[in-house]
Design a protein around this motif. Structure first.
Motif, PDB file in Angstrom:
ATOM      1  N   ALA A  95       0.831  -1.204   0.000  1.00 34.64           N
ATOM      2  CA  ALA A  95       0.000   0.000   0.000  1.00 34.64           C
ATOM      3  C   ALA A  95       0.865   1.253   0.000  1.00 34.64           C
ATOM      4  O   ALA A  95       0.425   2.322  -0.429  1.00 34.64           O
ATOM      5  CB  ALA A  95      -0.926  -0.018   1.211  1.00 34.64           C
ATOM      6  N   HIS A  96       2.092   1.127   0.494  1.00 34.29           N
ATOM      7  CA  HIS A  96       3.009   2.274   0.528  1.00 34.29           C
ATOM      8  C   HIS A  96       4.217   2.014  -0.378  1.00 34.29           C
ATOM      9  O   HIS A  96       5.325   2.449  -0.068  1.00 34.29           O
ATOM     10  CB  HIS A  96       3.473   2.518   1.964  1.00 34.29           C
ATOM     11  CG  HIS A  96       2.392   3.031   2.863  1.00 34.29           C
ATOM     12  ND1 HIS A  96       2.208   4.368   3.127  1.00 34.29           N
ATOM     13  CD2 HIS A  96       1.409   2.378   3.527  1.00 34.29           C
ATOM     14  CE1 HIS A  96       1.162   4.518   3.941  1.00 34.29           C
ATOM     15  NE2 HIS A  96       0.661   3.325   4.198  1.00 34.29           N
ATOM     16  N   ALA A  97       3.977   1.310  -1.462  1.00 29.89           N
ATOM     17  CA  ALA A  97       5.099   0.922  -2.324  1.00 29.89           C
ATOM     18  C   ALA A  97       5.821   2.148  -2.876  1.00 29.89           C
ATOM     19  O   ALA A  97       5.194   3.109  -3.318  1.00 29.89           O
ATOM     20  CB  ALA A  97       4.581   0.051  -3.467  1.00 29.89           C
ATOM     21  N   ASP A  98       7.119   2.120  -2.806  1.00 32.03           N
ATOM     22  CA  ASP A  98       7.954   3.121  -3.475  1.00 32.03           C
ATOM     23  C   ASP A  98       9.293   2.443  -3.797  1.00 32.03           C
ATOM     24  O   ASP A  98       9.462   1.256  -3.502  1.00 32.03           O
ATOM     25  CB  ASP A  98       8.131   4.368  -2.594  1.00 32.03           C
ATOM     26  CG  ASP A  98       8.763   4.049  -1.242  1.00 32.03           C
ATOM     27  OD1 ASP A  98       9.245   2.903  -1.054  1.00 32.03           O
ATOM     28  OD2 ASP A  98       8.779   4.929  -0.364  1.00 32.03           O
ATOM     29  N   ASP A  99      10.201   3.169  -4.393  1.00 35.10           N
ATOM     30  CA  ASP A  99      11.462   2.543  -4.802  1.00 35.10           C
ATOM     31  C   ASP A  99      12.267   2.011  -3.621  1.00 35.10           C
ATOM     32  O   ASP A  99      12.913   0.968  -3.710  1.00 35.10           O
ATOM     33  CB  ASP A  99      12.317   3.543  -5.589  1.00 35.10           C
ATOM     34  CG  ASP A  99      11.888   3.609  -7.043  1.00 35.10           C
ATOM     35  OD1 ASP A  99      10.877   2.941  -7.389  1.00 35.10           O
ATOM     36  OD2 ASP A  99      12.541   4.323  -7.823  1.00 35.10           O
ATOM     37  N   ARG A 100      12.232   2.748  -2.537  1.00 34.09           N
ATOM     38  CA  ARG A 100      13.004   2.317  -1.368  1.00 34.09           C
ATOM     39  C   ARG A 100      12.494   0.957  -0.884  1.00 34.09           C
ATOM     40  O   ARG A 100      13.268   0.019  -0.691  1.00 34.09           O
ATOM     41  CB  ARG A 100      12.870   3.360  -0.263  1.00 34.09           C
ATOM     42  CG  ARG A 100      13.517   3.000   1.048  1.00 34.09           C
ATOM     43  CD  ARG A 100      13.495   4.184   2.016  1.00 34.09           C
ATOM     44  NE  ARG A 100      12.171   4.536   2.486  1.00 34.09           N
ATOM     45  CZ  ARG A 100      11.623   4.080   3.626  1.00 34.09           C
ATOM     46  NH1 ARG A 100      12.291   3.233   4.380  1.00 34.09           N
ATOM     47  NH2 ARG A 100      10.418   4.450   3.993  1.00 34.09           N
ATOM     48  N   ARG A 101      11.192   0.858  -0.718  1.00 36.29           N
ATOM     49  CA  ARG A 101      10.622  -0.408  -0.229  1.00 36.29           C
ATOM     50  C   ARG A 101      10.759  -1.506  -1.294  1.00 36.29           C
ATOM     51  O   ARG A 101      11.088  -2.648  -0.982  1.00 36.29           O
ATOM     52  CB  ARG A 101       9.161  -0.209   0.168  1.00 36.29           C
ATOM     53  CG  ARG A 101       9.034   0.779   1.317  1.00 36.29           C
ATOM     54  CD  ARG A 101       7.658   0.848   1.931  1.00 36.29           C
ATOM     55  NE  ARG A 101       7.724   1.730   3.090  1.00 36.29           N
ATOM     56  CZ  ARG A 101       7.294   3.000   3.107  1.00 36.29           C
ATOM     57  NH1 ARG A 101       6.737   3.536   2.040  1.00 36.29           N
ATOM     58  NH2 ARG A 101       7.434   3.732   4.189  1.00 36.29           N
ATOM     59  N   GLY A 102      10.538  -1.130  -2.545  1.00 33.70           N
ATOM     60  CA  GLY A 102      10.701  -2.107  -3.620  1.00 33.70           C
ATOM     61  C   GLY A 102      12.124  -2.657  -3.630  1.00 33.70           C
ATOM     62  O   GLY A 102      12.339  -3.862  -3.767  1.00 33.70           O
ATOM     63  N   GLY A 103      13.080  -1.776  -3.474  1.00 33.90           N
ATOM     64  CA  GLY A 103      14.481  -2.199  -3.494  1.00 33.90           C
ATOM     65  C   GLY A 103      14.801  -3.181  -2.376  1.00 33.90           C
ATOM     66  O   GLY A 103      15.482  -4.186  -2.581  1.00 33.90           O
ATOM     67  N   GLU A 104      14.283  -2.912  -1.205  1.00 35.33           N
ATOM     68  CA  GLU A 104      14.522  -3.828  -0.078  1.00 35.33           C
ATOM     69  C   GLU A 104      13.872  -5.184  -0.343  1.00 35.33           C
ATOM     70  O   GLU A 104      14.476  -6.233  -0.105  1.00 35.33           O
ATOM     71  CB  GLU A 104      13.944  -3.254   1.227  1.00 35.33           C
ATOM     72  CG  GLU A 104      14.663  -2.020   1.756  1.00 35.33           C
ATOM     73  CD  GLU A 104      16.047  -2.337   2.319  1.00 35.33           C
ATOM     74  OE1 GLU A 104      16.490  -3.495   2.226  1.00 35.33           O
ATOM     75  OE2 GLU A 104      16.684  -1.392   2.827  1.00 35.33           O
ATOM     76  N   ILE A 105      12.634  -5.149  -0.828  1.00 42.06           N
ATOM     77  CA  ILE A 105      11.926  -6.407  -1.086  1.00 42.06           C
ATOM     78  C   ILE A 105      12.655  -7.219  -2.154  1.00 42.06           C
ATOM     79  O   ILE A 105      12.834  -8.433  -2.031  1.00 42.06           O
ATOM     80  CB  ILE A 105      10.451  -6.130  -1.514  1.00 42.06           C
ATOM     81  CG1 ILE A 105       9.656  -5.587  -0.332  1.00 42.06           C
ATOM     82  CG2 ILE A 105       9.791  -7.383  -2.079  1.00 42.06           C
ATOM     83  CD1 ILE A 105       9.490  -6.561   0.820  1.00 42.06           C
TER      84      ILE A 105
ATOM     85  N   ARG B   8      12.171  -3.114   9.472  1.00 43.61           N
ATOM     86  CA  ARG B   8      11.943  -1.903  10.273  1.00 43.61           C
ATOM     87  C   ARG B   8      12.148  -0.658   9.417  1.00 43.61           C
ATOM     88  O   ARG B   8      11.388   0.303   9.501  1.00 43.61           O
ATOM     89  CB  ARG B   8      12.859  -1.902  11.492  1.00 43.61           C
ATOM     90  CG  ARG B   8      12.472  -2.984  12.513  1.00 43.61           C
ATOM     91  CD  ARG B   8      13.322  -2.942  13.767  1.00 43.61           C
ATOM     92  NE  ARG B   8      13.384  -1.613  14.340  1.00 43.61           N
ATOM     93  CZ  ARG B   8      14.471  -0.844  14.369  1.00 43.61           C
ATOM     94  NH1 ARG B   8      15.606  -1.301  13.872  1.00 43.61           N
ATOM     95  NH2 ARG B   8      14.423   0.336  14.889  1.00 43.61           N
ATOM     96  N   THR B   9      13.160  -0.683   8.573  1.00 43.38           N
ATOM     97  CA  THR B   9      13.378   0.458   7.676  1.00 43.38           C
ATOM     98  C   THR B   9      12.179   0.656   6.756  1.00 43.38           C
ATOM     99  O   THR B   9      11.711   1.773   6.556  1.00 43.38           O
ATOM    100  CB  THR B   9      14.613   0.208   6.785  1.00 43.38           C
ATOM    101  OG1 THR B   9      15.659  -0.270   7.607  1.00 43.38           O
ATOM    102  CG2 THR B   9      15.043   1.453   6.064  1.00 43.38           C
ATOM    103  N   MET B  10      11.691  -0.448   6.203  1.00 42.84           N
ATOM    104  CA  MET B  10      10.579  -0.332   5.258  1.00 42.84           C
ATOM    105  C   MET B  10       9.315   0.157   5.948  1.00 42.84           C
ATOM    106  O   MET B  10       8.512   0.859   5.347  1.00 42.84           O
ATOM    107  CB  MET B  10      10.297  -1.698   4.604  1.00 42.84           C
ATOM    108  CG  MET B  10      11.353  -2.111   3.607  1.00 42.84           C
ATOM    109  SD  MET B  10      10.860  -3.595   2.688  1.00 42.84           S
ATOM    110  CE  MET B  10      11.196  -4.887   3.860  1.00 42.84           C
ATOM    111  N   LEU B  11       9.158  -0.215   7.201  1.00 42.85           N
ATOM    112  CA  LEU B  11       7.938   0.185   7.913  1.00 42.85           C
ATOM    113  C   LEU B  11       8.000   1.629   8.386  1.00 42.85           C
ATOM    114  O   LEU B  11       6.962   2.225   8.703  1.00 42.85           O
ATOM    115  CB  LEU B  11       7.704  -0.740   9.117  1.00 42.85           C
ATOM    116  CG  LEU B  11       7.191  -2.147   8.785  1.00 42.85           C
ATOM    117  CD1 LEU B  11       7.252  -3.047  10.011  1.00 42.85           C
ATOM    118  CD2 LEU B  11       5.777  -2.088   8.225  1.00 42.85           C
TER     119      LEU B  11
END
Ligand SMILES: Cc1cc2nc3c(=O)[nH]c(=O)nc-3n(C[C@H](O)[C@H](O)[C@H](O)COP(=O)(O)OP(=O)(O)OC[C@H]3O[C@@H](n4cnc5c(N)ncnc54)[C@H](O)[C@@H]3O)c2cc1C
Lengths: 384, 339
Positions: free
Chosen positions: A274-284, A334-337
């Motif tokens: 729901a809060h997808a962005d490049d930072r979170r995408g990159g971690e995933i 934790r970073t992604m959240l």
């Protein structure tokens, strides 16, 4: 070098069918309230009823001969069961050790009577076991154990103290490593033997130790002149060290060494999406890449076990990398959240995450520490 | 299209022999140019290596991209300063498109980021581009290239437009820009895995020979742990490449699932490369920091290959964004997917 060889497992439609069966079963169990997913479930979530259900479906002791309650299925099928239950955070702790290592050890070293008595119960999800290696003064330096067994006219007398035994409070048996004759000078690996100890015998006192999170999941076990029958000796007298190393290979080789936190991540996926962005995408993407490759290596180990090899260095490689990666995963989660309001977190995520954090330090300790595993890998390379 | 395992094994052994005998250090010092480099290329060509992964109908040997990746791993283990890996790849693509195969050293332009430096530009004689569904092979010459200082293997930036293509034709439908970039990424992943194996061997023997405080460095536990990290990361890289190769072998037309497996390989190898290079340099001390000592031949390439055809960060974002865009976003179905 041997540590680079992670053979491919042949493709197997029966394994795919089994996977589908498991997913259906686990989803149904979750839906009917049979369990709530937990991090570190293979150590922390014990539920004998769940274990019996798995036993009834033929998912425990799968690789053993039918005459002992097994299903004679390949190691790869057991792998499917373990990884699917881990990924789903299912309560598998009660039977985990028995199914993973004790049963195979009894199959290999036990008497005919022991095999007939114990293995079918393990396969039914009714008999649980614990590992009796560590002692207060003997952790990484396992050969420093002091627990000793003395031969008598009709058996053995066992005295000493084991510590950190996961699930001993629920277990029916413990494989105890004990000294049966003195070390030969500096060579302390001789004179050790393994015993299959019925934990209901008189003279055994088990007391729970609360872990960092407060759960009494491991134990101290006191053996005060416990009289063991002659056949309690498992395998050969004096061969305990080698047998123990074989047991450790089974202990280290599975997907639990990198999948203990996955259920936490999965829980978080919808809100991360729901809060997808490049930072979170990159971690995933990075997490997926690491886990996918660890699993590929772990499958290779299962294949080596299937071939009757003893992949101890390969197991050390996967456990070492897997454990360190897992600790990293929680930091990344934790970073992604961060930046997502708590009010949007799925129910239960906060508790799961907290739980995972409180279990992290154990990953790189139990079953051999990071430092010890690196030493094993260095030895394989001829450095020591 | 693929070679059977025995044939591939023999071909790999043949390549290994050629590489072991060739003056590769000198070729490297000359950036893959000059008489010695030409002689090595001539041997490789005579033995058919450039066209190993091209179709037999066009004069190739019928190998697959996965076969090319395996051989690319070998060339990287020997720090071969010639564009064999990229030539094998470009020939494969040309042949899949039914186009002619030139007898040239070839480079591949990153179809997703055409402005990126062009690997092997100075060494190669022609470059393959993909734009608007059209594959074009255009000659390369010094006039249109700006050499990238401090990069390996004659990498350069294009300073002017490419001349008219000597060979061109429509790309197969499945060959999208991201798909072609992925093929490049697979080759780089394989090369990284190969270079890491060489770094491991080198670091192991160096630390066993050099003594400080009266004993070999290898006897110090801190050094053993560096080596263990190198070994683990290398093992993971090899497994990652195998996984991607299996996927592309099973689905040669590079569907999105196949691209995901390659993304995983490029991410994992790129991450491993950073750690392996750092540990190896730490264990080597100042000697490893010299131009002369051979560790740099591998680590400089590792750092360069990390970035070519998409860095581990770019691929991570690409891959992770796809997962997060799913209807029911979850990791496990992808982690456990069978190839
Ligand atoms: C959750 C959990 C469950 C466990 N379950 C069981 C169980 O069921 N049965 C059982 O028998 N045991 C069990 N253990 C014990 C486990 O096997 C030991 O914790 C482990 O072997 C390390 O021993 P130690 O804790 O005594 O640490 P120590 O050996 O005292 O080590 C402390 C630190 O020193 C380092 N160290 C030690 N020796 C060296 C060396 N030679 N070189 C470099 N560093 C070194 C270690 O790596 C570690 O970082 C469990 C432990 C945990 C945490």
């Amino acid at each position: 070098m041997r540590m680079f060889d992670f053979p491919r497992a042949p493709s197997d439609p029966a394994a795919d069918a089994l996977r589908a069966e498991l997913r259906e079963f686990l989803a149904a169990e979750r839906a009917n309230g049979g369990y709530t997913p937990q991090a570190d479930c293979w150590v922390s979530a014990a539920d004998p009823e769940f274990s019996r259900k798995m036993g009834a479906r033929g998912w425990l002791g799968m690789t053993w001969p039918r005459e002992y309650g097994g299903r004679e299925r390949p190691v790869a099928h057991r792998f499917v069961v373990t990884e699917e239950t881990l990924a789903a955070g299912a309560p598998v702790a009660a039977h985990w050790v028995a199914d993973r290592q004790t049963g195979s050890h009894i199959l290999r070293y036990g008497t005919e009577q022991q095999k007939r008595d114990i293995l079918p119960k393990i396969a039914a999800g009714e008999c649980y076991t614990a590992i009796g290696m560590s002692e207060p003064q003997a952790g990484s330096d396992l050969a420093a154990i002091r627990t000793a067994a003395r031969r008598t006219s009709d058996g053995w007398v066992l005295s000493g103290r084991k510590i950190w035994s996961t699930g001993a409070h629920l277990a029916h048996y413990m494989i105890v490593l004990a000294r049966t004759s003195p070390a030969e000078g500096r060579n302390r690996q001789v004179g050790l033997s393994q015993f299959l100890v019925d934990l209901s015998l008189p003279g055994i006192d088990i007391s729970g130790i609360r872990d960092l999170g407060g759960t009494p999941h491991f134990n101290e076990t006191l053996f005060e002149d416990v009289k063991l029958p002659a056949d309690a000796l498992l395998g050969e007298e004096g061969n305990g060290w080698a047998q123990c190393m074989g047991e450790l290979t089974l202990e280290r080789s599975g997907p639990e060494r990198f999948l203990t936190s996955l259920s936490v991540l999965e829980k978080a996926m919808p809100v991360l999406a729901a809060h997808a962005d490049d930072r979170r995408g990159g971690e995933i993407g990075s997490i997926l890449a690491n886990l996918r490759v660890l699993r590929r290596m772990s499958l290779g180990i299962a294949e080596m076990l299937e071939r009757g090899e003893s992949p101890n260095t390969a197991a050390a490689v996967v456990k070492e990398m897997g454990n360190r990666f897992e600790n990293d995963v929680i930091a990344r989660l934790r970073t992604m959240l961060s930046g997502i309001p708590r009010s949007e977190w799925p129910d239960g995520l906060g508790t799961l995450l907290r739980d995972a954090v409180l279990h992290l330090p154990s990953n790189t300790l139990r079953g051999g520490t990071t430092e010890i595993l690196r030493g094993i890998i260095a030895r394989e390379m001829g450095m020591r | 299209m693929a070679l059977d395992q025995d044939t591939l094994g023999q071909i790999a052994q043949g390549l290994e022999r050629i590489l072991a005998d060739a003056p590769l250090e000198a070729v490297d010092h000359a950036s893959g140019q000059g008489a010695e480099a030409d002689a090595v290329w001539a041997v490789l060509s005579q033995n058919g290596f450039p066209a190993i992964a091209a179709g037999e109908a066009q004069g190739g040997f019928g190998g697959s991209i996965a076969d090319a990746a395996l051989l690319a791993q070998l060339t990287a283990r020997h720090a071969l300063a010639l564009p064999l890996a990229d030539t094998m790849l470009v020939m494969n693509v040309l042949s899949q498109a039914g186009l002619d195969l030139p007898q040239l050293k070839l480079a591949l332009a990153d179809p997703v980021e055409p402005g990126a430096h062009l690997a092997h530009a100075i060494q190669a004689q022609a470059v393959l581009t993909l734009a608007h569904g059209q594959l074009q092979l255009a000659p390369l010459s010094r006039e249109i290239l700006t050499v990238q200082e401090r990069m390996e293997d004659g990498a350069a930036a294009l300073s002017g437009p490419l001349p008219a293509p000597s060979i061109e034709g429509p790309a197969p439908n499945w060959l999208t820009p991201i798909g072609l970039r992925a093929l490049g990424a697979l080759i780089r992943s394989a090369q990284m895995a190969g270079a890491m194996q060489a770094v491991l061997d080198l670091t192991l023997s160096y630390t066993q020979e050099r003594e400080q405080f009266g004993r070999p460095l290898a006897k110090f536990q801190a050094i053993q742990h560096h080596l263990s990290d190198i070994a683990c990361e290398t093992a993971a890289s090899i497994a990652a490449v195998e996984l991607a190769c299996d996927a592309i072998q099973a689905h040669p037309e590079c569907p999105e699932e196949g691209i995901e497996e390659i993304a995983i390989a490029k991410i994992r190898c790129g991450q491993a490369a950073a750690q392996v290079a750092a540990c190896a340099h730490q264990a080597h001390g100042a000697m490893g920091f010299t131009r002369e000592y051979k560790l740099g031949r591998y680590t400089r390439r590792l750092w360069q290959w990390q970035d070519e055809f998409g860095s581990e960060s770019e691929w991570s974002v690409w891959l992770g964004s796809r997962v997060l865009a799913d209807d029911e976003p979850a990791l496990w179905p992808r982690i456990s997917r069978s190839v």
